[in-house]
Design an enzyme around this catalytic site. Structure first.
Site, PDB file in Angstrom:
ATOM      1  N   ASN A 212      36.159  25.247  18.938  1.00 47.94           N
ATOM      2  CA  ASN A 212      36.315  24.475  17.700  1.00 47.94           C
ATOM      3  C   ASN A 212      37.679  23.826  17.657  1.00 47.94           C
ATOM      4  OD1 ASN A 212      33.925  24.961  16.343  1.00 47.94           O
ATOM      5  ND2 ASN A 212      34.645  26.933  15.565  1.00 47.94           N
ATOM      6  N   LYS A 345      30.448  28.474  -0.956  1.00 47.97           N
ATOM      7  CA  LYS A 345      30.813  29.339   0.186  1.00 47.97           C
ATOM      8  C   LYS A 345      31.428  30.651  -0.289  1.00 47.97           C
ATOM      9  CE  LYS A 345      31.526  27.450   3.987  1.00 47.97           C
ATOM     10  NZ  LYS A 345      31.980  26.603   5.059  1.00 47.97           N
TER      11      LYS A 345
HETATM   12  O1  C5P Z   1      30.774  29.571   7.410  1.00 45.70           O
HETATM   13  P1  C5P Z   1      32.083  28.957   7.693  1.00 45.70           P
HETATM   14  O2  C5P Z   1      32.448  28.948   9.156  1.00 45.70           O
HETATM   15  O3  C5P Z   1      32.310  27.607   7.091  1.00 45.70           O
HETATM   16  O4  C5P Z   1      33.108  29.921   6.941  1.00 45.70           O
HETATM   17  C1  C5P Z   1      34.483  29.810   7.036  1.00 45.70           C
HETATM   18  C2  C5P Z   1      35.135  31.115   6.715  1.00 45.70           C
HETATM   19  O5  C5P Z   1      34.441  32.223   7.287  1.00 45.70           O
HETATM   20  C3  C5P Z   1      36.522  31.187   7.299  1.00 45.70           C
HETATM   21  O6  C5P Z   1      37.280  32.049   6.502  1.00 45.70           O
HETATM   22  C4  C5P Z   1      36.244  31.792   8.660  1.00 45.70           C
HETATM   23  O7  C5P Z   1      37.405  32.409   9.233  1.00 45.70           O
HETATM   24  C5  C5P Z   1      35.164  32.801   8.371  1.00 45.70           C
HETATM   25  N1  C5P Z   1      34.196  33.009   9.473  1.00 45.70           N
HETATM   26  C6  C5P Z   1      34.146  34.221  10.126  1.00 45.70           C
HETATM   27  N2  C5P Z   1      33.212  34.429  11.103  1.00 45.70           N
HETATM   28  C7  C5P Z   1      32.320  33.452  11.441  1.00 45.70           C
HETATM   29  C8  C5P Z   1      32.375  32.220  10.792  1.00 45.70           C
HETATM   30  C9  C5P Z   1      33.323  32.037   9.806  1.00 45.70           C
HETATM   31  O8  C5P Z   1      34.947  35.098   9.820  1.00 45.70           O
HETATM   32  N3  C5P Z   1      31.446  33.688  12.403  1.00 45.70           N
END
Ligand code: C5P
Length: 407
Positions: A212, A345
């Site tokens: 990413n 979220k």
């Molecule tokens: O679902 P999304 O990726 O948008 O969510 C973002 C938040 O969730 C951030 O705080 C990110 O560090 C955390 N996250 C996580 N594990 C994942 C995906 C996101 O801890 N697999």
């Protein structure tokens, strides 16, 4: 600028590390501090007052008999104006002198005459390793700490004398960071903070992978801000090009599964978990052990993916988080409709606080703008450096933590 409006007395005592004090002076001025340099006669053997005057933009004081002060009391005048006295380098001899409350030159006079409750004394020792290890020096350092001085360092490595070991003065950038930390409100004293940062890298084969866009800068800035606020910080970092931060325990990981394992293991001992990492949502179902060959002719490899664990959601659903013992903070990088997306979220992840930002406007940059969302509503933090935002966010998190000992 983190030292805006601060009056710092930069004291130099005799040691070859004086050459680094010149650069330190420059860094302090660049950070907004008013720097008054005071040198001992021994320091003036290593670097000239002229150099320090040019860098600090102020006349330098060396002698207690300097007649420039109208009342002839430079030791009183200069120490009353100061927010802190930083002695860098602090020689073994100078520390021995301080310990006994002796005051036979301007700098030691100022250290003794300073109002202790208001003007901090920070010492950055610099000396040969044998001198540092000597019981007399160690005894002095212990007693100086007990008398209220803050001792910064020492560093370890090559010494000017050709020997290697402990006793080097910390690097100017490290001293600057420690001085800035000294002025931060200690709102997280006694708290243990876990932070995930950076991207993850999901291997396809030994030479390829998916990842990413994330520089890790926001997470690293938060780690520094939390540490400066007095917390004990553990930073679980994906592959990033960043050093430090100072005084933070760093665990390097590569894949989402590694990050998940490291965060879960650390979460049990944390009071706060801040998930800033850009975790890859999927990983190849099976990473090939050998490089996938290109056959050409339009022949494409087929890849299938499996979903990665949601580290934040899982930790936020844990017993400790649900009981309030672990406060979880999520981040959301969106490209539009920030408030609506981030509000949704927060509920989806089950966290009390979610921090939204517009992803493409911040990736890799040194500044950002944040939108904090909790059950009470929203708080906007306008565009600022990531470090400044991190300090503000740490203050907001600290306000929301349960008071220790109160159920
Ligand atoms: O679902 P999304 O990726 O948008 O969510 C973002 C938040 O969730 C951030 O705080 C990110 O560090 C955390 N996250 C996580 N594990 C994942 C995906 C996101 O801890 N697999």
């Amino acid at each position: 600028m983190d030292l805006n409006g601060k009056h710092i007395v930069l004291g130099l005592t005799g040691g070859v590390a004086c050459y680094k004090a010149a650069y330190l002076c420059r860094l302090l001025v660049k950070e907004g501090a008013e720097v008054q340099v005071v040198m001992t006669e021994a320091a003036a053997q290593f670097i000239t007052p002229v150099t320090m005057q040019a860098l600090s933009n102020r006349t330098v004081y060396v002698s207690q008999w300097d007649a420039r002060e109208p009342n002839n009391m430079a030791h009183i005048n200069l120490s009353r104006e100061a927010d802190a006295i930083l002695v860098a380098p602090a020689s073994a001899d100078f520390m021995a002198k301080l310990l006994h409350g002796r005051a036979d030159d301007l700098l030691s006079l100022m250290c003794l005459a300073r109002p202790v409750e208001r003007v901090a004394l920070l010492l950055a020792p610099a000396m040969n390793r044998e001198m540092w290890a000597h019981p007399a020096t160690q005894r002095n350092v212990t007693q100086l700490r007990a008398d209220g001085a803050q001792v910064l360092g020492v560093g370890e490595g090559d010494q000017a004398c050709g020997e290697t070991g402990d006793g080097r003065m910390l690097e100017p950038e490290e001293l600057l960071q420690d001085l800035i930390a000294h002025f931060q409100p200690q709102v997280l004293t006694g708290r243990r903070v876990l932070i995930s940062a950076g991207p993850t890298f999901e291997a396809i084969d030994p030479v390829r992978g998916i990842t990413n866009l994330s520089s890790g800068k926001m997470g690293f800035a938060l780690a520094r801000a939390a540490r400066d606020a007095g917390a004990q910080v553990t930073l679980v970092a994906g592959p990033v090009n960043l050093g430090g931060p100072r005084g933070v325990r760093r665990i390097n990981v590569r894949s989402a599964l590694d990050m998940d394992a490291a965060c879960r293991a650390q979460a049990d001992q944390a009071d706060v978990f801040i998930a800033t990492a850009a975790v890859a949502d999927w990983r190849p179902a099976s990473a090939k052990t050998q490089k996938i060959k290109k056959h050409g002719g339009g022949q494409l490899p087929s890849l299938s993916f499996v979903e990665n664990p949601d580290i934040l959601a899982a930790i936020a659903a844990s017993e400790r988080a649900r009981s309030g013992a672990l406060y979880c903070v999520g981040f959301a990088a969106e490209s539009q409709d920030l408030e609506a997306q981030a509000t949704a979220k927060r509920l989806r992840k089950g966290v009390p606080l979610l921090v939204g930002n517009i992803g493409p406007a911040t990736f890799g940059q040194d500044d950002n703008a944040l939108l904090l969302i909790d059950a009470q509503g929203t708080l906007e933090m306008p565009r600022n450096s990531k470090q400044a935002l991190a300090r503000m966010l740490v203050a907001e998190i600290a306000k929301r933590l349960p008071v220790p000992g109160v159920a």
